[in-house]
Design an enzyme around this catalytic site. Structure first.
Site, PDB file in Angstrom:
ATOM      1  N   GLN A 127       0.820  -1.212   0.000  1.00  0.00           N
ATOM      2  CA  GLN A 127       0.000   0.000   0.000  1.00  0.00           C
ATOM      3  C   GLN A 127       0.847   1.251   0.000  1.00  0.00           C
ATOM      4  O   GLN A 127       1.798   1.371   0.783  1.00  0.00           O
ATOM      5  CB  GLN A 127      -0.915  -0.004   1.225  1.00  0.00           C
ATOM      6  CG  GLN A 127      -1.892   1.161   1.292  1.00  0.00           C
ATOM      7  CD  GLN A 127      -2.742   1.105   2.545  1.00  0.00           C
ATOM      8  OE1 GLN A 127      -2.231   1.181   3.655  1.00  0.00           O
ATOM      9  NE2 GLN A 127      -4.040   0.949   2.384  1.00  0.00           N
ATOM     10  N   GLY A 128       0.503   2.201  -0.849  1.00  0.00           N
ATOM     11  CA  GLY A 128       1.193   3.485  -0.908  1.00  0.00           C
ATOM     12  C   GLY A 128       0.260   4.629  -0.568  1.00  0.00           C
ATOM     13  O   GLY A 128      -0.124   5.415  -1.445  1.00  0.00           O
ATOM     14  N   SER A 139       0.311   6.332   3.138  1.00  0.00           N
ATOM     15  CA  SER A 139       0.917   7.227   4.131  1.00  0.00           C
ATOM     16  C   SER A 139       2.148   7.929   3.570  1.00  0.00           C
ATOM     17  O   SER A 139       2.925   7.356   2.795  1.00  0.00           O
ATOM     18  CB  SER A 139       1.317   6.437   5.376  1.00  0.00           C
ATOM     19  OG  SER A 139       0.193   5.847   5.989  1.00  0.00           O
ATOM     20  N   GLU A 171     -14.687  -3.455   5.337  1.00  0.00           N
ATOM     21  CA  GLU A 171     -14.667  -4.276   6.548  1.00  0.00           C
ATOM     22  C   GLU A 171     -15.550  -5.489   6.337  1.00  0.00           C
ATOM     23  O   GLU A 171     -16.725  -5.363   5.995  1.00  0.00           O
ATOM     24  CB  GLU A 171     -15.199  -3.473   7.751  1.00  0.00           C
ATOM     25  CG  GLU A 171     -14.370  -2.271   8.103  1.00  0.00           C
ATOM     26  CD  GLU A 171     -13.033  -2.633   8.739  1.00  0.00           C
ATOM     27  OE1 GLU A 171     -12.890  -3.804   9.145  1.00  0.00           O
ATOM     28  OE2 GLU A 171     -12.161  -1.776   8.797  1.00  0.00           O
ATOM     29  N   SER A 229       3.892  -1.860   4.665  1.00  0.00           N
ATOM     30  CA  SER A 229       4.099  -3.230   5.135  1.00  0.00           C
ATOM     31  C   SER A 229       4.142  -4.172   3.936  1.00  0.00           C
ATOM     32  O   SER A 229       3.439  -3.979   2.945  1.00  0.00           O
ATOM     33  CB  SER A 229       2.995  -3.647   6.109  1.00  0.00           C
ATOM     34  OG  SER A 229       1.725  -3.514   5.513  1.00  0.00           O
ATOM     35  N   GLU A 239      -6.295   7.173  19.980  1.00  0.00           N
ATOM     36  CA  GLU A 239      -6.955   8.480  20.111  1.00  0.00           C
ATOM     37  C   GLU A 239      -7.984   8.691  19.000  1.00  0.00           C
ATOM     38  O   GLU A 239      -9.106   9.169  19.240  1.00  0.00           O
ATOM     39  CB  GLU A 239      -5.907   9.599  20.080  1.00  0.00           C
ATOM     40  CG  GLU A 239      -4.995   9.661  21.308  1.00  0.00           C
ATOM     41  CD  GLU A 239      -3.924   8.594  21.309  1.00  0.00           C
ATOM     42  OE1 GLU A 239      -3.292   8.385  22.362  1.00  0.00           O
ATOM     43  OE2 GLU A 239      -3.709   7.957  20.254  1.00  0.00           O
TER      44      GLU A 239
END
Length: 407
Positions: free
Chosen positions: A141-142, A144, A259, A176, A386
């Site tokens: 995955q690209g 972040s 999900e 990852s 958070e």
């Protein structure tokens, strides 16, 4: 405990259990601790690389593929079984019970495939989906980027259209599976003149291109499961843009929001197994009779049981045709905070033994040292604790939204 999901699901479970017993290659379950690998916890299964390269695993992969039990929740027209979330949960439970791997295609199966199914053209589906099921394409995955925290819409990686190609330049981080991937799905900015959510595109490209460089990021546990990626003028056909130019935000939300209920009743199994290993560790150190340790172990057992029954509740909702609401945020917050505290309990039980790393090259750690160090990441990735509390407070409890600065 098995939830009564009706006679059809009971029959599906029985038939699947018999199929696994009949078709699983002899010796496959003994190759590695597949359940520890599937649980997603910080304590990793040994010998996994050798097991994945075994002819027995290759034979099992072929059998699952022939039975359409790889990407089984995908629509039948794209190689799946149209398996609903309840049956997928039962499937995961039965593979776990038998101690054999439920072969999956990683992010290709869970993230990229559903996004292509939802937003791709017929030609894109025919091109990309079979390569995911076969394992030919392995995605990372690209999304972040450095300096942007959780603000996905602040993407700076550029995608410039040049004829019938898109040229991608920029930097990504916290990737990852980079070492095993040959493809990346990336979010890049193709129109800098419009508001930040509007000018993004979702592109698939060759991660083995000479213009791609990635470097492992060493974690406090000594592992290097993530990487930072440098993309310098990598070209991809415009055909590889999913959902159309400047429509990447909508596709990315499908990716992030996909999900399924398939792990609803499986996740606690890994934690339960880990719990009993901690009980044995307490016995080994002669601390199983200490009142404080017994209180900590009782707390941990209670938390695992709460995960179990929460999963059963989610599964019952899915069986009744109701999609879960904020349960995903509640579950993620619960298990990640639990696992962090469990690591602290574990090193407390081990005492001074937990201060000494085992001998070996690199930065080896014991199982409980690894839990203590790695579990902290669980409260950060896939939405920090958070952020999860904000989602629960604002979307589930309808509390006033946290003030946000204009900009």
């Amino acid at each position: 405990m098995e939830l009564d999901l009706g006679p059809e699901i009971a029959q599906f479970r029985t038939e699947l259990r018999e199929w696994i017993a009949r078709e699983a290659p002899e010796g496959l379950a003994e190759l590695a601790d597949w359940n520890m690998a599937a649980s997603g916890g910080a304590r990793r299964a040994p010998r996994m690389a050798d097991a994945l390269a075994s002819p027995l695993y290759a034979e099992w992969d072929r059998k699952l593929s022939a039975a359409r039990l790889i990407c089984p929740h995908w629509p039948a027209e794209y190689g799946g079984q149209d398996m609903d979330a309840v049956r997928l949960a039962v499937l995961n439970e039965e593979f776990y019970r038998a101690g054999v791997p439920r072969v999956n295609r990683g992010m290709g199966e869970s993230l990229v495939g559903p996004s292509i199914i939802g937003h791709g053209t017929p030609e894109q589906k025919a091109t990309f989906l079979p390569r995911i099921i076969s394992g030919e394409d392995r995605y990372c995955q690209g999304f972040s980027e450095p300096n942007h925290g959780s603000d996905l819409a602040a993407v700076e990686t550029k995608g410039e259209v040049d004829g019938d190609e898109i040229v991608i330049t920029g930097q990504k981080v916290w990737t990852s599976g980079a070492a095993y991937a040959n493809k990346m799905f990336i979010l890049c900015r193709t129109d800098p003149a419009v508001p930040k959510h509007a000018g993004l595109s979702y592109v698939l490209f060759d991660f083995t291109d000479p213009g791609v460089t990635f470097r492992p990021i060493r974690q406090i546990s000594g592992a290097a499961e993530f990487a930072e990626d440098f993309i310098d003028g990598v070209r991809a056909p415009l055909f590889n843009v999913i959902g159309g130019l400047n429509n990447g935000w909508r596709v990315a939300m499908t990716t992030l929001g996909h999900e399924r209920g398939g792990r609803a009743t499986v996740q606690h199994l890994g934690f339960e197994r880990e719990y009993w290993e901690l009980v044995e560790t307490a016995r080994k150190h002669g601390k199983n009779t200490e009142p404080l340790v017994r209180q900590q172990l009782a707390w941990a057992y209670t938390q695992v049981q709460l995960m179990k029954f929460s999963g059963l509740r989610t599964l019952a909702q899915l069986a009744a045709g109701r999609q879960p609401g904020p349960e995903a945020s509640v579950a993620k917050l619960f298990w990640s905070e639990y696992h962090k505290k469990l690591g602290e309990i574990a090193v407390g039980i081990e005492g001074t033994d937990a201060l000494i790393r085992p001998a070996g090259d690199g930065y080896p750690t014991t199982g409980w040292e690894n839990v203590f160090l790695s579990s902290r990441a669980g409260t950060i990735y896939s939405g920090t604790s958070e952020v999860q509390r904000n989602i629960i407070g604002e979307r589930a409890l309808k509390l006033p939204k946290e003030p946000r600065l204009p900009g």
